[in-house]
Design an enzyme around this catalytic site. Structure first.
Site, mmCIF file in Angstrom:
data_model
loop_
_atom_site.group_PDB
_atom_site.id
_atom_site.type_symbol
_atom_site.label_atom_id
_atom_site.label_comp_id
_atom_site.label_asym_id
_atom_site.label_seq_id
_atom_site.Cartn_x
_atom_site.Cartn_y
_atom_site.Cartn_z
ATOM 1 N N GLY A 117 33.411 27.694 -9.840
ATOM 2 C CA GLY A 117 34.744 27.412 -9.303
ATOM 3 C C GLY A 117 35.393 26.161 -9.862
ATOM 4 C CB SER A 134 34.135 28.566 -14.724
ATOM 5 O OG SER A 134 34.260 27.702 -13.614
ATOM 6 C CD GLU A 190 26.477 32.576 -9.712
ATOM 7 O OE1 GLU A 190 27.449 33.203 -10.125
ATOM 8 O OE2 GLU A 190 26.302 32.313 -8.512
ATOM 9 C CD GLU A 232 29.869 29.500 -3.348
ATOM 10 O OE1 GLU A 232 30.037 30.610 -2.816
ATOM 11 O OE2 GLU A 232 30.455 29.154 -4.393
ATOM 12 C CG ASN A 259 29.917 36.440 -4.826
ATOM 13 O OD1 ASN A 259 30.301 36.891 -3.741
ATOM 14 N ND2 ASN A 259 29.193 35.330 -4.925
ATOM 15 C CE LYS A 280 31.664 32.604 -5.324
ATOM 16 N NZ LYS A 280 31.624 31.262 -5.896
ATOM 17 C CG HIS A 302 25.973 32.237 -4.369
ATOM 18 N ND1 HIS A 302 26.594 31.019 -4.232
ATOM 19 C CD2 HIS A 302 26.616 32.880 -5.377
ATOM 20 C CE1 HIS A 302 27.579 30.932 -5.110
ATOM 21 N NE2 HIS A 302 27.615 32.050 -5.826
#
Ligand code: 13P
Length: 253
Positions: free
Chosen positions: A170, A210, A164, A95, A10, A12, A93
């Site tokens: 991250g 990660s 996730e 985010e 991904n 992003k 997701h």
């Protein structure tokens, strides 16, 4: 891993046309790792270009609008993405749930639109740190999936789930193998409940958060882990294909 492992990058909001060389390198390396299914989800601006470069890997999008067309400035429909070469779309997701206030029902509508456009779905789920600390992570994730997953007849065969945990994205702090196995086992039970024993067992459940070439082998060996959804480490062919190689080695062992 009973099924063919699925390693998805991904990207992003990263990448300009200069990244096409990485996409080519990923595609070349994937041709030598046929036991692993490798895919990337670049930003919209690179989707068609990566699709044209790719002989082996599938290309997907990171979101879609629930509608087919119309007055939705800045949005892109599933049909348009399919037309540009996308074979799958990442939905829900964290985010997007966070910065675009996407609810479970909104994510579910998008999933129905993607299936309708003939695309596969990677449905993301995951809890925030506060929920994990309160001991309610499994309840939260199962409820999130119950309300986000499409339950159409053809849904399971076109579905991948990605767990996730938000606190692992991250941060360099991946979840422990024990936590991943426990969550994936709970997700598997839900998939069997929703789609039946056979179809529910076939859906791959990816871990994301990660993942890197160093920890991939351990995470990908965990119970019910069918692959990885990779952010930062998918931006170079070297690190991304290091993860795919770990998946191939597990298949061989
Ligand atoms: P990182 O691999 O950078 O933690 O991102 C994970 C992710 O969000 C993939 O969708």
């Amino acid at each position: 891993m009973p099924q063919r492992p699925y390693i998805v990058g991904n990207w992003k909001m990263n990448g300009t046309r200069a990244m096409l060389s990485e996409a080519r390198a990923i595609d070349r390396a994937a041709q030598r790792l046929m036991k692993v299914e490798v895919a990337v989800a670049p930003p919209y601006t690179l989707l068609h270009a990566v699709h044209r470069e790719a002989a082996q890997i599938a290309v997907g999008a990171q979101d879609c609008h629930p509608g087919q067309e119309g007055a939705h400035t800045g949005d892109i429909s599933a049909g348009m993405l399919a037309d540009a070469g996308a074979k799958f779309v990442i939905l829900g997701h964290s985010e997007r749930r966070e910065s675009h206030a996407e609810s479970n029902s909104c994510v579910q509508e998008k999933a129905l639109a993607a299936l309708d456009a003939g695309m596969r779905i990677i449905m993301c789920c995951g809890e925030a740190d506060k929920i994990r600390q309160s001991g309610k992570a499994e309840d939260f994730v199962i409820q999130q999936l119950r309300e986000s997953l499409p339950t159409l007849e053809n849904a399971a065969e076109n579905l991948t789930v990605a767990y996730e945990p938000i606190w692992a994205i991250g941060t360099g702090n991946s979840a422990t193998v024990g936590d991943v196995s426990a969550m994936h086992t709970a997700i598997r039970a839900l998939l069997v409940e929703l789609y039946g024993v056979e179809e529910g067992a076939e859906v791959r459940i990816l871990y994301g958060g990660s993942v890197n070439p160093e920890n991939a082998r351990e995470l990908l060996s965990a119970d019910e882990v069918g692959g990885a959804l990779v952010g930062g480490a998918s931006l170079t062919a070297d690190s991304f294909m290091g993860i795919a190689l770990a998946a191939a080695e597990i298949q061989d062992s």
